[in-house]
Scaffold this motif. Structure first.
Motif, PDB file in Angstrom:
ATOM      1  N   THR A  80      -2.489  -9.668  -8.936  1.00 51.55           N
ATOM      2  CA  THR A  80      -2.635 -10.153  -7.553  1.00 51.55           C
ATOM      3  C   THR A  80      -3.970 -10.252  -6.839  1.00 51.55           C
ATOM      4  O   THR A  80      -5.064  -9.256  -7.435  1.00 51.55           O
ATOM      5  CB  THR A  80      -1.683  -9.827  -6.703  1.00 51.55           C
ATOM      6  OG1 THR A  80      -1.937  -8.175  -6.503  1.00 51.55           O
ATOM      7  CG2 THR A  80      -0.328  -9.868  -7.065  1.00 51.55           C
ATOM      8  N   THR A  81      -4.406 -10.873  -5.971  1.00 49.57           N
ATOM      9  CA  THR A  81      -5.828 -10.630  -5.217  1.00 49.57           C
ATOM     10  C   THR A  81      -5.476 -10.399  -3.884  1.00 49.57           C
ATOM     11  O   THR A  81      -4.247 -10.365  -3.121  1.00 49.57           O
ATOM     12  CB  THR A  81      -6.513 -12.149  -5.179  1.00 49.57           C
ATOM     13  OG1 THR A  81      -5.760 -12.946  -4.610  1.00 49.57           O
ATOM     14  CG2 THR A  81      -6.640 -12.557  -6.752  1.00 49.57           C
ATOM     15  N   PRO A  82      -6.507  -9.868  -3.123  1.00 54.69           N
ATOM     16  CA  PRO A  82      -6.136  -9.691  -1.508  1.00 54.69           C
ATOM     17  C   PRO A  82      -5.595 -10.806  -0.783  1.00 54.69           C
ATOM     18  O   PRO A  82      -4.945 -10.640   0.103  1.00 54.69           O
ATOM     19  CB  PRO A  82      -7.476  -9.368  -1.209  1.00 54.69           C
ATOM     20  CG  PRO A  82      -8.300  -8.948  -2.204  1.00 54.69           C
ATOM     21  CD  PRO A  82      -7.982  -9.652  -3.376  1.00 54.69           C
ATOM     22  N   GLU A  83      -5.504 -12.111  -1.587  1.00 52.21           N
ATOM     23  CA  GLU A  83      -4.843 -13.291  -0.688  1.00 52.21           C
ATOM     24  C   GLU A  83      -3.310 -13.244  -1.046  1.00 52.21           C
ATOM     25  O   GLU A  83      -2.616 -14.189  -0.655  1.00 52.21           O
ATOM     26  CB  GLU A  83      -5.536 -14.557  -1.168  1.00 52.21           C
ATOM     27  CG  GLU A  83      -6.733 -14.912  -0.594  1.00 52.21           C
ATOM     28  CD  GLU A  83      -7.918 -14.246  -1.086  1.00 52.21           C
ATOM     29  OE1 GLU A  83      -8.196 -14.782  -2.379  1.00 52.21           O
ATOM     30  OE2 GLU A  83      -8.573 -13.470  -0.632  1.00 52.21           O
ATOM     31  N   ALA A  84      -2.832 -12.331  -1.580  1.00 44.01           N
ATOM     32  CA  ALA A  84      -1.468 -12.112  -1.900  1.00 44.01           C
ATOM     33  C   ALA A  84      -0.732 -12.138  -0.692  1.00 44.01           C
ATOM     34  O   ALA A  84      -0.450 -11.061   0.124  1.00 44.01           O
ATOM     35  CB  ALA A  84      -0.952 -11.153  -2.886  1.00 44.01           C
ATOM     36  N   GLY A  85      -0.157 -13.347  -0.149  1.00 36.03           N
ATOM     37  CA  GLY A  85       0.307 -13.358   1.251  1.00 36.03           C
ATOM     38  C   GLY A  85       1.744 -12.839   1.348  1.00 36.03           C
ATOM     39  O   GLY A  85       2.424 -12.383   2.335  1.00 36.03           O
ATOM     40  N   ALA A  86       2.323 -12.491   0.078  1.00 35.03           N
ATOM     41  CA  ALA A  86       3.586 -11.779   0.202  1.00 35.03           C
ATOM     42  C   ALA A  86       3.721 -10.262   0.244  1.00 35.03           C
ATOM     43  O   ALA A  86       4.545  -9.628   0.754  1.00 35.03           O
ATOM     44  CB  ALA A  86       4.419 -12.082  -1.177  1.00 35.03           C
ATOM     45  N   LEU A  87       2.443  -9.803  -0.053  1.00 35.13           N
ATOM     46  CA  LEU A  87       2.413  -8.249  -0.375  1.00 35.13           C
ATOM     47  C   LEU A  87       1.461  -7.624   1.151  1.00 35.13           C
ATOM     48  O   LEU A  87       0.608  -8.129   1.480  1.00 35.13           O
ATOM     49  CB  LEU A  87       1.768  -7.889  -1.394  1.00 35.13           C
ATOM     50  CG  LEU A  87       2.115  -8.483  -2.814  1.00 35.13           C
ATOM     51  CD1 LEU A  87       1.230  -8.231  -4.007  1.00 35.13           C
ATOM     52  CD2 LEU A  87       3.313  -8.113  -2.947  1.00 35.13           C
ATOM     53  N   GLN A  88       2.234  -6.439   1.529  1.00 34.48           N
ATOM     54  CA  GLN A  88       1.544  -5.760   2.355  1.00 34.48           C
ATOM     55  C   GLN A  88       1.375  -3.921   1.712  1.00 34.48           C
ATOM     56  O   GLN A  88       2.333  -3.625   1.373  1.00 34.48           O
ATOM     57  CB  GLN A  88       2.239  -5.689   3.572  1.00 34.48           C
ATOM     58  CG  GLN A  88       1.182  -4.861   4.759  1.00 34.48           C
ATOM     59  CD  GLN A  88       1.729  -4.824   6.252  1.00 34.48           C
ATOM     60  OE1 GLN A  88       2.758  -5.096   6.351  1.00 34.48           O
ATOM     61  NE2 GLN A  88       0.737  -4.219   7.207  1.00 34.48           N
ATOM     62  N   TRP A  89      -0.010  -3.896   1.610  1.00 37.07           N
ATOM     63  CA  TRP A  89      -0.216  -2.457   1.239  1.00 37.07           C
ATOM     64  C   TRP A  89      -0.547  -1.642   2.413  1.00 37.07           C
ATOM     65  O   TRP A  89      -1.477  -1.755   3.035  1.00 37.07           O
ATOM     66  CB  TRP A  89      -1.523  -2.644   0.267  1.00 37.07           C
ATOM     67  CG  TRP A  89      -1.327  -3.434  -0.928  1.00 37.07           C
ATOM     68  CD1 TRP A  89      -1.428  -4.725  -0.886  1.00 37.07           C
ATOM     69  CD2 TRP A  89      -1.155  -2.886  -2.266  1.00 37.07           C
ATOM     70  NE1 TRP A  89      -1.365  -5.213  -2.339  1.00 37.07           N
ATOM     71  CE2 TRP A  89      -0.826  -4.262  -3.186  1.00 37.07           C
ATOM     72  CE3 TRP A  89      -0.595  -1.898  -2.797  1.00 37.07           C
ATOM     73  CZ2 TRP A  89      -0.736  -4.059  -4.531  1.00 37.07           C
ATOM     74  CZ3 TRP A  89      -0.374  -1.709  -4.386  1.00 37.07           C
ATOM     75  CH2 TRP A  89      -0.262  -2.967  -4.986  1.00 37.07           C
ATOM     76  N   LEU A  90       0.340  -0.617   2.681  1.00 33.25           N
ATOM     77  CA  LEU A  90       0.169   0.184   3.822  1.00 33.25           C
ATOM     78  C   LEU A  90      -0.818   1.483   3.540  1.00 33.25           C
ATOM     79  O   LEU A  90      -0.130   2.206   2.689  1.00 33.25           O
ATOM     80  CB  LEU A  90       1.542   0.486   4.211  1.00 33.25           C
ATOM     81  CG  LEU A  90       2.204  -0.562   5.028  1.00 33.25           C
ATOM     82  CD1 LEU A  90       3.517  -0.203   5.441  1.00 33.25           C
ATOM     83  CD2 LEU A  90       1.581  -1.364   6.207  1.00 33.25           C
ATOM     84  N   GLU A  91      -1.476   1.721   4.324  1.00 31.58           N
ATOM     85  CA  GLU A  91      -2.284   3.109   4.363  1.00 31.58           C
ATOM     86  C   GLU A  91      -1.021   4.250   4.512  1.00 31.58           C
ATOM     87  O   GLU A  91      -0.332   3.799   5.473  1.00 31.58           O
ATOM     88  CB  GLU A  91      -3.375   3.283   5.272  1.00 31.58           C
ATOM     89  CG  GLU A  91      -4.555   2.192   4.799  1.00 31.58           C
ATOM     90  CD  GLU A  91      -5.354   2.508   3.596  1.00 31.58           C
ATOM     91  OE1 GLU A  91      -5.097   3.704   3.045  1.00 31.58           O
ATOM     92  OE2 GLU A  91      -5.687   1.462   3.137  1.00 31.58           O
TER      93      GLU A  91
END
Ligand code: BES
Ligand code: ZN
Length: 671
Positions: free
Chosen positions: A170-181
């Motif tokens: 996946t790329t940072p454009e993956a609109g489905a995914l949220q990576w939380l700090e």
């Protein structure tokens, strides 16, 4: 009756995988025709049926061509890299090829922002993999691209015995995914990842035919850092003896539309709530979540008693961090929920009833295209209220129904006529544009109207048969119309004659015979609100002691067209609504405060917008802010700070809204 023309051969493949099903459909068609002959009163003949039936899976939001080659099963093996914020691995697709496809037929998949590393043909065990040639076609800002794979030896029938393995990340454009700090989680120590595939975001993390008509089963391996837990909306399998720590296995044998594929990874703990139910949450949130949802088993039983068995095995709930962009998402076996429903008094569990109801309406019987979205949500809101009535009584149901009705009426004031239809045309637009009160509340009103016309007993049997008949199928609005006109209307031709399905489905606004929900408790609240607004009742004297959350919401909404700074100050002084723990009440108060006394409201609005990512709460507040130039500038500033904490889906909606307000672009996607 042109919609009843028998579909051509390749379309039959879609309609029914097996001959027996085809036969059933034929029998249904004959029965329908017969019923129509017997029942000339049926409004069927009046129905301008430019609505395609199930045989015509024209999904304008997918480049997939499942009527030629369909993805039947997905085997995933993905690694979650929290440093790089990407998923990387393999998706292996098992395909079904329609008979007699032309020899130049290729496999068409949807992808958006995926980095494709390679595509290979995987034959029977022992045979070497062979690379397949592929290309990406088009790059639509809404739809993404088609990944077109050339068949082995140029022979599409080979796809029936060879699986297709796609290696990708996946790329940072993956609109489905949220990576939380870690700081964006309750625990603050571990990162978190979750997906939201509905409506058309599955293609940003999975190379699939991303159409709700293209059902599939799946199995998956997720590899995550060993201190984290991985979940998927599926059956959780035991690890195998040689599995390393951090490897999790899943499978789902029920076929589902791709928008229901979901994962979450984080520091998660589990509390059982019954033999087939439980809740996952971060450890510090778990006790509150377990207390809030302890009636889940009773909710399931309430639906099963009327509408047929729960067919998904377990039913767990996952409470996500506050950035989750929706209230809830009906991922199979594992509902995803916002933490903002943890009110402490179970007052917001309608959302849980709603997501549970999708296990029948939506996940079992699914809309085939985004035009038919109301089939999912309208049925689900209807069922949700039936569960509420069963568990908490008619007063509660009525209050929820009135709140829904009021928001529908508000939405109908603001929406263009074309968007007020249940059977909405979303061609060329983001299917998210169809996510209004119309499919939900107008859809539910149609079912309530049918219940009233035919009586609850009959209507319940009709609905149960509908779920049985269309189980694990994706259907179109025309299939609903056919089913209603063959199975419900003949039961009472006089009642049938009073129902104008065309008006419900194809006309703006509400038909004249639409039911009007009423609530006695709310009528009392409105009187109180009137007295309060006229200054005849001080904030101290409001009869709040026995008010439920719903009465508070209705009270605040009743005041919204009478903004008044001093009344807002009184409410805050006596009831501390800027710090109210119930997010639904707080959001309504912020709306009223913004209209009444913006300068006082701004810091509280900013705090709220910086702590919650649920789009239903955010959008009205941003909308209210941008009504003045000063507010708009504040909205921009707040968004700049807060957006790192929002899910891409929310970021996208708000960015569009703000750009529009700043006059940078024309209103997005409005025809
Ligand atoms: N399936 C929807 C959420 C959805 C719809 C996400 C379309 C993306 C595209 C879910 O069941 C839903 O309706 N959630 C509502 C809550 C419900 C109680 C009305 C929400 O999130 O507000
Ligand atoms: Zn829903």
């Amino acid at each position: 009756m042109k919609h009843h023309a028998l579909p051509n051969r390749s379309l039959w493949f879609l309609l029914a995988a097996s001959a027996s099903q085809t036969l059933l459909t034929l029998v249904g068609w004959i029965a329908f025709t017969w019923a129509n002959l017997l029942n000339p009163i049926s409004s069927r003949a009046d129905f301008p049926m430019n609505i395609p039936a199930a045989s015509e899976h024209i999904d304008t939001h997918s480049r997939g061509r499942p009527w030629e080659i369909a993805v039947n099963h997905l085997a995933l093996d993905l690694t979650a890299d929290f440093q790089a914020k990407r998923l990387q691995g393999e998706a292996t697709l098992t395909l079904k090829v329609a008979p007699d496809v032309p020899k130049e037929t290729h496999l068409y998949l949807d992808v958006k922002g995926l980095d494709i590393i390679g595509v290979a043909a995987v034959g029977p065990v022992g045979e070497p993999e062979r690379p397949l040639s592929y290309r990406l076609d088009g790059n639509d800002p809404i739809l993404g691209s088609a990944l077109i794979v050339t068949p082995p030896e140029g022979d599409p029938s080979r796809f029936a015995t060879t699986r297709v393995k796609i290696t990708y990340r996946t790329t940072p454009e993956a609109g489905a995914l949220q990576w939380l700090e870690p700081v964006q989680t309750a625990g603050g120590r571990h990162p978190f990842l979750f997906s939201q595939s509905q409506a058309i975001q599955a293609r940003t993390w999975l190379p699939l035919q991303d159409s709700p008509g293209a059902r599939l089963t799946f199995e998956a391996i997720l590899r995550v850092p060993p201190e984290l837990t991985a979940l998927m909306a599926a059956q959780r399998l035991q690890p195998r003896p040689d599995d390393p720590p951090g490897l999790f296995r899943f499978r789902l044998d029920q076929s589902i539309p791709p928008y229901l594929i979901a994962l979450a990874v984080g520091d998660l703990a589990f509390a059982p709530l019954g033999p087939r139910c439980g809740v996952f949450a971060e450890p510090s949130v778990l006790p509150k979540a377990a207390a809030e949802f302890d009636e889940i088993e009773a909710m399931i039983a309430a639906v099963e008693a009327r509408f047929g068995p729960y067919r998904w095995g377990r039913h767990d709930i996952l409470v996500l961090p506050p950035s989750f962009p929706f209230g809830g998402m009906e991922n199979p076996c594992l509902t995803f929920a916002t933490p903002t429903i943890l009110a402490g008094d179970k007052s917001l569990v309608a959302l849980i009833c709603h997501e549970l109801a999708h296990s029948w309406s939506g996940n079992l019987v699914t809309h085939a295209t985004w035009r038919d979205f109301w089939l999912n949500e309208g049925f689900t809101v209807y069922l949700e209220r039936r569960i509420l009535e069963q568990l908490y009584g008619p007063e509660r149901r009525d209050m929820e129904a009135v709140l829904g009705y009021e928001s529908l009426k508000q939405a109908l004031k603001d929406l263009p006529e074309a968007d007020q239809r249940l059977y909405i045309d979303l061609t060329g637009r983001d299917p998210d544009d169809g996510l209004t009160e119309v499919p939900y509340e107008k859809g539910a009103l149609l079912l309530t109207r049918l219940e009233q016309a035919f009586g609850r007993e009959r209507f319940d049997r009709f609905l149960k048969d509908y779920f049985d008949h269309f189980a694990f199928q994706s259907i179109r609005t025309a299939d609903f119309v056919d089913w209603t006109q063959t199975r419900l209307f003949p039961l009472d031709p006089q009642a049938a004659a009073t129902i104008d399905l065309d008006a419900w489905l194809n006309q703006p606004g509400l038909p004249a015979d639409a039911p009007t929900p009423r609530s006695n408790r709310f009528e009392a609240v409105v009187q109180v609100a009137d007295q309060f607004a006229r200054g005849q009742l001080p904030a101290e004297a409001l009869p709040v002691a026995n008010w439920t959350t719903h009465e508070w919401i209705h009270f605040l909404e009743s005041l919204s067209d009478r903004p008044n700074a001093s009344l807002v100050a009184d409410l805050e002084r006596v009831h501390h609504l800027f710090h109210q723990g119930n997010a639904e009440i707080r959001q309504r108060f912020l709306m009223l405060a913004l209209r009444s006394d913006p300068a006082t409201a701004w810091p509280h609005v900013e705090r709220f917008l910086g702590s919650v990512g649920r789009r239903k709460f955010l959008m009205p507040l941003y909308n209210e802010l941008i009504k003045t130039e000063e507010g708009r500038r504040r909205a921009e500033a707040i968004f700049e700070k807060a957006k790192a904490g929002y899910h891409p889906i929310a970021v996208d909606s708000i960015a569009r809204k703000l750009a529009q307000a700043a006059g940078q672009v024309p209103p997005a996607n409005v025809p």
